[in-house]
Enzyme design. Structure first.
Site, PDB file in Angstrom:
ATOM      1  N   ARG A   1       0.818  -1.226   0.000  1.00  0.00           N
ATOM      2  CA  ARG A   1       0.000   0.000   0.000  1.00  0.00           C
ATOM      3  C   ARG A   1       0.851   1.275   0.000  1.00  0.00           C
ATOM      4  O   ARG A   1       0.387   2.342   0.391  1.00  0.00           O
ATOM      5  CB  ARG A   1      -0.984   0.008   1.165  1.00  0.00           C
TER       6      ARG A   1
ATOM      7  N   LYS B   1       3.521  11.717 -10.832  1.00  0.00           N
ATOM      8  CA  LYS B   1       2.676  10.864 -11.664  1.00  0.00           C
ATOM      9  C   LYS B   1       3.397   9.545 -11.922  1.00  0.00           C
ATOM     10  O   LYS B   1       4.533   9.532 -12.375  1.00  0.00           O
ATOM     11  CB  LYS B   1       2.367  11.534 -13.007  1.00  0.00           C
TER      12      LYS B   1
ATOM     13  N   GLU C   1      10.008  18.572 -24.517  1.00  0.00           N
ATOM     14  CA  GLU C   1       9.322  18.927 -23.272  1.00  0.00           C
ATOM     15  C   GLU C   1       9.850  20.243 -22.712  1.00  0.00           C
ATOM     16  O   GLU C   1       9.102  21.025 -22.113  1.00  0.00           O
ATOM     17  CB  GLU C   1       9.485  17.804 -22.239  1.00  0.00           C
TER      18      GLU C   1
ATOM     19  N   LYS D   1       7.686  23.198 -13.572  1.00  0.00           N
ATOM     20  CA  LYS D   1       6.821  22.085 -13.209  1.00  0.00           C
ATOM     21  C   LYS D   1       6.562  22.061 -11.708  1.00  0.00           C
ATOM     22  O   LYS D   1       5.436  21.816 -11.268  1.00  0.00           O
ATOM     23  CB  LYS D   1       7.423  20.756 -13.664  1.00  0.00           C
TER      24      LYS D   1
ATOM     25  N   GLU E   1      -3.893  17.444 -10.536  1.00  0.00           N
ATOM     26  CA  GLU E   1      -4.434  17.827 -11.829  1.00  0.00           C
ATOM     27  C   GLU E   1      -5.931  18.100 -11.771  1.00  0.00           C
ATOM     28  O   GLU E   1      -6.697  17.674 -12.635  1.00  0.00           O
ATOM     29  CB  GLU E   1      -4.126  16.758 -12.891  1.00  0.00           C
TER      30      GLU E   1
ATOM     31  N   ARG F   1      -2.649  22.178 -13.226  1.00  0.00           N
ATOM     32  CA  ARG F   1      -1.640  21.212 -13.673  1.00  0.00           C
ATOM     33  C   ARG F   1      -1.928  20.691 -15.085  1.00  0.00           C
ATOM     34  O   ARG F   1      -1.019  20.216 -15.779  1.00  0.00           O
ATOM     35  CB  ARG F   1      -1.545  20.048 -12.688  1.00  0.00           C
TER      36      ARG F   1
ATOM     37  N   ASN G   1      -0.146  19.427 -20.071  1.00  0.00           N
ATOM     38  CA  ASN G   1      -0.532  18.503 -21.136  1.00  0.00           C
ATOM     39  C   ASN G   1      -0.514  19.151 -22.520  1.00  0.00           C
ATOM     40  O   ASN G   1      -0.986  18.531 -23.485  1.00  0.00           O
ATOM     41  CB  ASN G   1      -1.930  17.939 -20.861  1.00  0.00           C
TER      42      ASN G   1
ATOM     43  N   HIS H   1       0.045  17.054 -25.587  1.00  0.00           N
ATOM     44  CA  HIS H   1      -0.045  15.649 -25.194  1.00  0.00           C
ATOM     45  C   HIS H   1      -1.353  14.986 -25.632  1.00  0.00           C
ATOM     46  O   HIS H   1      -1.407  13.764 -25.736  1.00  0.00           O
ATOM     47  CB  HIS H   1       0.109  15.504 -23.682  1.00  0.00           C
TER      48      HIS H   1
ATOM     49  N   HIS I   1      -0.285  11.656 -27.343  1.00  0.00           N
ATOM     50  CA  HIS I   1      -0.512  10.299 -26.836  1.00  0.00           C
ATOM     51  C   HIS I   1      -1.240   9.440 -27.870  1.00  0.00           C
ATOM     52  O   HIS I   1      -0.966   8.242 -27.997  1.00  0.00           O
ATOM     53  CB  HIS I   1      -1.318  10.344 -25.538  1.00  0.00           C
TER      54      HIS I   1
ATOM     55  N   HIS J   1       8.250   9.520 -27.051  1.00  0.00           N
ATOM     56  CA  HIS J   1       7.279  10.432 -26.444  1.00  0.00           C
ATOM     57  C   HIS J   1       7.497  11.891 -26.848  1.00  0.00           C
ATOM     58  O   HIS J   1       6.561  12.581 -27.252  1.00  0.00           O
ATOM     59  CB  HIS J   1       7.321  10.296 -24.923  1.00  0.00           C
TER      60      HIS J   1
END
Length: 362
Positions: free
Chosen positions: A122, A144, A186, A229, A239, A243, A247, A250, A254, A267
């Site tokens: 956990r 993330k 990026e 960031k 997000e 935030r 993206n 993206h 993606h 990427h």
């Protein structure tokens, strides 16, 4: 040379350490962060041969009991089968709730190892040691973690912050040029979404940016990207709003990765194409001057990044967009710019316009 960037998240705060030749101090940094006991270094075959021994010895020298597991490289490794295999490796290494995981490698290792850390017992602590430019400025910062499933990229994951990030710029010297260029995509994104003077600086130094040996310029680029960031994540960790500006590029990026097949476009390459797409949509819908859209496209071209994905059909991209995390009620949400340095999130682009922009890009 050391450039420290704090990520301020209350009791989940941590520091990004950026410098050249700092990898052998990771053990001391982990001790300073209060970590103890056993740890598992998760790396891939490309990175492990270069740096796993240095990290192992540094941790051992600082009193930790490290183990190493080495995985195949590539996006395909970021999957559910590997997660369960790594749970078994954690047990084999004797990890308990006071132990920690070290993610050594690019974004794939960081996302995968971070998700394992977030879910094993956990949640146990973990440390990010990014060795690709893309990971240094993006995936290793902000918490993330996640894996891919057949339906799409990063659809399973968790927000889970590392205890620290150690970015040794010297590791970039063994990075393939294509992967290094992908990281620059990026970095350009941070200028577009948040910092127009930074974008202009990148334009002015474009011929020097591909030089991995220019440690001073590299430290400034990586440092400023991490600062942006960190500032955004500090305001919106999960997000829920701001935030989402991270993206930019993206949404379509993606989809390109999925439709083309993971690995066809790395990427950062997909993000470059997606950013040109978003810039064109911004001209149509958000008042971005055409001259700014042209600057964005030119900078990517000057960095030897693709700005088109010929042969990819819009219908297949649209189907991929339908299961993107940023899609709500079937409509993809886009980050659009009104000028370089200023963007908004949660924008919808009409269906006809989405398709037309893609077709015009050829």
């Amino acid at each position: 040379m050391l450039y420290d960037v704090p990520v301020n998240l209350g009791d989940r705060s941590y520091t990004i350490h950026i410098g050249a030749g700092i990898l052998d101090s990771i053990g001391a940094c982990c001790a300073d962060a209060g970590l103890k006991g056993k740890c598992l270094i998760i790396t891939d075959e490309n990175v492990g041969g270069h740096y796993a021994e240095t990290v192992f010895q540094s941790l051992e020298k600082s009193g930790f009991a490290p183990s190493v597991v080495t995985l195949p490289p590539g996006e395909q490794t970021k999957c559910g089968d590997q997660v369960f295999a790594l749970y078994s490796e954690c047990i084999k290494a004797g990890l308990d709730r006071k132990s920690f995981i070290v993610a050594l490698g690019g974004g794939v290792m960081g996302d995968l190892a971070g998700f394992v850390a977030a879910s094993f017992l956990r949640g146990i602590p973990f440390v990010q040691v990014p060795t690709s430019l893309l990971a240094m400025v993006d995936s290793s910062v902000g918490g993330k973690t996640g894996i891919n499933i057949p339906e799409g990229k990063n659809l399973v994951g968790a927000f889970y912050q590392p205890e620290l990030v150690m970015a040794d710029l010297d590791t970039l010297k063994t990075l393939p040029p294509r992967e290094y260029a992908a990281g620059l995509a990026e970095i350009v994104k941070y200028g577009i979404i948040y910092d127009a003077p930074f974008f202009q600086t990148l334009e002015e130094h474009v011929e020097k940016l591909p030089d991995v040996g220019n440690a001073e310029l590299l430290a400034k680029m990586v440092g400023r990207s991490c600062e942006v960031k960190a500032e955004v994540v500090a305001q919106d960790e999960r997000e829920g709003g701001l935030r989402a500006i991270l993206n930019f590029g993206h949404t379509v990026g993606h989809a390109i990765e999925k439709v083309a097949g993971y690995g066809e476009y790395v990427h950062g390459e997909a993000v470059a194409i997606g950013s040109v797409y978003a810039a064109r949509a911004s001209v149509e819908l958000s008042g971005l001057p055409q001259a700014d859209a042209d600057r964005i496209e030119k900078l990517f071209i000057d960095l030897n990044l693709p700005v088109r994905a010929p042969g990819l059909e819009w219908a297949k991209l649209r189907a991929a967009l339908a299961v993107d995390k940023k899609t709500i009620g079937g409509m993809p949400k886009f980050v659009l710019a009104s000028e370089i340095g200023t963007v908004t999130f949660g924008n919808e682009v009409p269906e006809e316009l989405m398709e037309r922009i893609w077709n015009e890009m050829g």
